[in-house]
Design a protein around this motif. Sequence first.
Motif, PDB file in Angstrom:
ATOM      1  N   UNK A  69       0.821  -1.205   0.000  1.00 55.22           N
ATOM      2  CA  UNK A  69       0.000   0.000   0.000  1.00 55.22           C
ATOM      3  C   UNK A  69       0.852   1.251   0.000  1.00 55.22           C
ATOM      4  N   UNK A  70       0.295   2.334   0.549  1.00 56.05           N
ATOM      5  CA  UNK A  70       0.958   3.635   0.591  1.00 56.05           C
ATOM      6  C   UNK A  70       1.006   4.114   2.037  1.00 56.05           C
ATOM      7  N   UNK A  71       2.162   4.629   2.455  1.00 50.64           N
ATOM      8  CA  UNK A  71       2.314   5.160   3.805  1.00 50.64           C
ATOM      9  C   UNK A  71       1.470   6.431   3.949  1.00 50.64           C
ATOM     10  N   UNK A  92      -2.139   2.724   3.799  1.00 51.91           N
ATOM     11  CA  UNK A  92      -3.412   2.697   3.082  1.00 51.91           C
ATOM     12  C   UNK A  92      -3.307   1.658   1.976  1.00 51.91           C
ATOM     13  N   UNK A  93      -4.282   0.741   1.963  1.00 55.31           N
ATOM     14  CA  UNK A  93      -4.227  -0.379   1.020  1.00 55.31           C
ATOM     15  C   UNK A  93      -4.614   0.081  -0.381  1.00 55.31           C
ATOM     16  N   UNK A  94      -3.886  -0.368  -1.352  1.00 55.02           N
ATOM     17  CA  UNK A  94      -4.252  -0.220  -2.763  1.00 55.02           C
ATOM     18  C   UNK A  94      -4.678  -1.604  -3.226  1.00 55.02           C
ATOM     19  N   UNK A 163     -10.282  -4.446   0.338  1.00 52.15           N
ATOM     20  CA  UNK A 163     -10.471  -3.042  -0.050  1.00 52.15           C
ATOM     21  C   UNK A 163      -9.770  -2.062   0.884  1.00 52.15           C
ATOM     22  N   UNK A 164      -9.833  -2.322   2.214  1.00 51.60           N
ATOM     23  CA  UNK A 164      -9.324  -1.364   3.197  1.00 51.60           C
ATOM     24  C   UNK A 164      -8.138  -1.884   4.005  1.00 51.60           C
TER      25      UNK A 164
END
Length: 370
Positions: A69-71, A92-94, A163-164
Amino acid sequence: MKKYSKLIIAAIIALIFIGTFVFLWQKSQPKEVVYNEFTPKTEDIQKTTIITGKIEPRNEVNVKPQISGIITDLYKDPGDYVNAGDVIAKVKVIPDMGQLSSAESRVRLAEINLAQAQVDFNREENLYNQKLVSDDEFDKSRQALRQAKEEKAAAVDALQVVRDGVSQSNAKASSTLIRSTISGVILDIPVKVGNSVILSNTFNDGTTIASVANMNDLIFRGNIDETEVGQLVGGMPMKITIGALQDLKFDAALEYISPKAVESNGANQFEIKAAVRLAEGGKIRSGYSANAEIVLAQAQKVLSVPESAIEFSGDSTFVYVVKGDGKQKTYERRQVETGLSDGVNIEIKKGISAKDKVRGPEVVAETKED
């Protein structure tokens, strides 16, 4: 006047000639050879070696994410102390589109099955109330309804995770929260907010979120030459010097000697590790360059002379013992048996006593005329 001028010039030339003759005569005179003389003394001799290396924590752990994901948030900074389980960052999950599509499809199918199970249960319930079906048939319909509800909840949880990265049922164990796996000091956080990170798998090592280490358990790591490694044994004491800390010194104990050599600058060297004993309240940073002094051999209260007074001839060693005094002084060449050397002084096992005086290197001095 011309006569006097010629006499003056002749006198100057004569003086120059005489001065040159005297200078050359003095230079041609033989030089007196003077020797240093030493009296053997009793002392302790130690053969030591200096090993260069660095200070580092015994255990340094790289904390990595369990999802890609993204920090979005960083809650700690390098130098902060963390306990095992403390949150360092948030991801944050992609979601993967294929996994997301499958999870959504599973939810829709679960909703269809739940709706049908509810209809079947309502029908069975009416018949049961009219005493038209048995208890066994009614229990089966109720069990099917429960299973459909559980499948719906599981499908929703799976969708939320894809998703999350977290579902409502396991929010406390969220994989989007990156937690420290050990207690210690954060040495480095190589990522920033907005950086993409990936989890560790078969094809890559994953992204390091932070490096954490216990800075109260440090070791010295260095390399020693193959000519000296044979004199090392586990547990040998060492003195660690850190130049960056105003020659701060620590005690250490040798605990590891590599069984395999590595080549460095054309020489074979063996890695060693030593446990560093920190002083109370001492603070050391990871990666400090350090020197370790270790005693390879020692001899206590032995007779010694400066090594410069020894003459080496093949496998034999000799010294020149002073005989007589003044102009009658002579030097007797005598074979001796030597022992341990520290590079300056050398042990004498046999051949001379503490009452003898030995000749050292020569000191050349020019003779002077009164």
